[in-house]
Write a protein that holds these residues in place. Structure first.
Motif, short mmCIF file in Angstrom:
data_model
loop_
_atom_site.label_atom_id
_atom_site.label_comp_id
_atom_site.label_asym_id
_atom_site.label_seq_id
_atom_site.Cartn_x
_atom_site.Cartn_y
_atom_site.Cartn_z
N VAL A 66 1.09 -1.26 0.04
CA VAL A 66 0.04 0.18 -0.04
C VAL A 66 0.74 1.44 0.18
CG1 VAL A 66 -1.66 1.22 1.07
CG2 VAL A 66 -1.68 -1.29 1.25
N GLN A 67 0.53 1.99 -0.94
CA GLN A 67 1.50 3.47 -1.14
C GLN A 67 0.78 4.45 -1.03
OE1 GLN A 67 3.77 2.59 -4.65
NE2 GLN A 67 5.30 1.52 -3.59
N SER A 68 0.94 5.57 -0.41
CA SER A 68 0.31 6.75 -0.49
C SER A 68 0.65 7.69 -1.28
CB SER A 68 0.55 7.43 0.98
OG SER A 68 0.09 6.59 1.99
N PRO A 69 -0.21 8.11 -2.43
CA PRO A 69 0.08 8.95 -3.51
C PRO A 69 0.24 10.48 -2.98
CG PRO A 69 -2.45 8.55 -3.57
CD PRO A 69 -1.71 7.52 -2.54
N ALA A 87 -3.72 10.82 2.58
CA ALA A 87 -3.53 9.56 1.58
C ALA A 87 -4.86 9.08 1.10
CB ALA A 87 -2.79 8.53 2.10
N GLN A 88 -5.07 8.59 0.07
CA GLN A 88 -6.43 8.27 -0.40
C GLN A 88 -6.28 6.62 -0.19
OE1 GLN A 88 -8.84 9.92 -1.54
NE2 GLN A 88 -7.68 11.61 -0.69
N PRO A 89 -7.27 5.81 0.34
CA PRO A 89 -7.31 4.35 0.39
C PRO A 89 -7.48 3.71 -0.95
CG PRO A 89 -9.54 5.22 0.73
CD PRO A 89 -8.77 6.59 0.51
N VAL A 90 -6.75 2.55 -0.75
CA VAL A 90 -6.73 1.57 -1.95
C VAL A 90 -7.43 0.16 -1.40
CG1 VAL A 90 -4.69 2.97 -3.12
CG2 VAL A 90 -4.52 0.99 -1.60
N THR A 91 -7.83 -0.49 -2.29
CA THR A 91 -8.56 -1.73 -1.90
C THR A 91 -7.46 -2.90 -1.84
OG1 THR A 91 -10.64 -1.09 -2.82
CG2 THR A 91 -10.21 -3.58 -2.38
N VAL A 92 -7.37 -3.54 -0.82
CA VAL A 92 -6.43 -4.60 -0.43
C VAL A 92 -7.10 -5.76 -0.24
CG1 VAL A 92 -4.59 -3.31 -0.10
CG2 VAL A 92 -5.82 -3.98 1.88
#
Length: 260
Positions: A66-69, A87-92
């Motif tokens: 998970v990386q924070s843009p 940071a915007q959430p990403v689905t994992v």
């Protein structure tokens, strides 16, 4: 319609098909054995339940990073520090425990209710590290320490075979018939893709007539009833893949039957 292969059909080992094959094959075994064993014995479908962990559910799935843009700023245009936006959430994917069920057969004596013979058809979860294998190995050892006979059917090429001392015998498929009275000796029926599945007896109490199982015929019935000939695309390679020599043999067989 009979199965395309003379023995085990490797396409049925696909994880998309195997749970159904496992269930139907157990049902066919019960249907075959029950009338022959009455009235002294009954054949019952039992279910083993266990909770899987992440290692069972995420086999082959890579780790997710998970990386924070962050928005870059140009320090040459201002001396004022600018905070990066949130940071915007990403689905994992996370390894959520799951309750799994696995069916097997038990032959019980009607009068005493004692388990005379256990019949197991292995699944992928039994042949890779994790809770499924641990649960089955514990049950297996318990049977070996009892007066119960064991029939263990392994129709899966992948994974780690169950342990036994075989004097170096190696095969793609195995049927183990272990009589309580003969332990630590047991009868191993070892066969490969190009072989017909061998017939084997179901051990019972001493002196009782033992039914002989034609597993090839039962598997062909499952293949026909469930319509696997309409569900399998034989133009593709099976999962798991075949060895080079087996792939060449299978390709010739499928072309001969007009399936490629």
């Amino acid at each position: 319609m009979p199965s395309t292969f003379p023995g085990m059909n490797p396409y049925l080992e696909n994880p998309d098909f195997w749970p159904g094959v496992h269930h139907l094959l157990i049902s066919e075994l019960l249907r075959f054995l029950a009338p022959q064993l009455r009235p002294k014995y009954i054949v019952a479908v039992e279910v083993r339940m266990y909770e899987t962990g992440g290692e069972d559910l995420l086999v082959g799935i890579p780790d997710v990073v998970v990386q924070s843009p962050l928005t870059e700023t140009n320090p040459a245009t201002t001396n004022v520090a600018v905070a990066a936006p949130p940071a915007q959430p990403v689905t994992v994917t996370i390894p959520v425990p799951e309750i799994r069920k696995q069916g097997y057969l038990e032959i019980r004596e009607v009068e005493t209710k004692e388990v005379v013979t256990a019949i197991e058809i292995l699944s992928p979860v039994n042949k890779r590290s994790g809770e499924g294998r641990k649960a089955y190995e514990a049950k297996r050892q318990k049977v070996f320490g009892s007066l119960t006979n064991l029939v263990e059917i392994d129709l899966l090429r992948s994974g780690q075979a169950m342990p036994f001392f075989s004097n170096g015998i190696q095969s793609q498929y195995r049927i183990l018939v272990c009589r309580s009275a003969k332990r630590p000796l047991a009868d191993l029926y070892a066969f490969n893709l190009q072989n017909e599945i061998p017939k084997f007896p179901i051990p019972l109490q001493s002196g009782d007539a033992e039914p002989v199982v034609d597993l090839q015929a039962l598997l062909n019935t499952v293949y026909d009833v469930a319509g696997y000939n309409m569900r399998i695309d034989y133009r593709r390679e099976p999962v798991p893949p075949l060895s080079e020599s087996d792939a060449i043999w299978a390709d010739a067989l499928l072309r001969e039957q007009g399936l490629r």
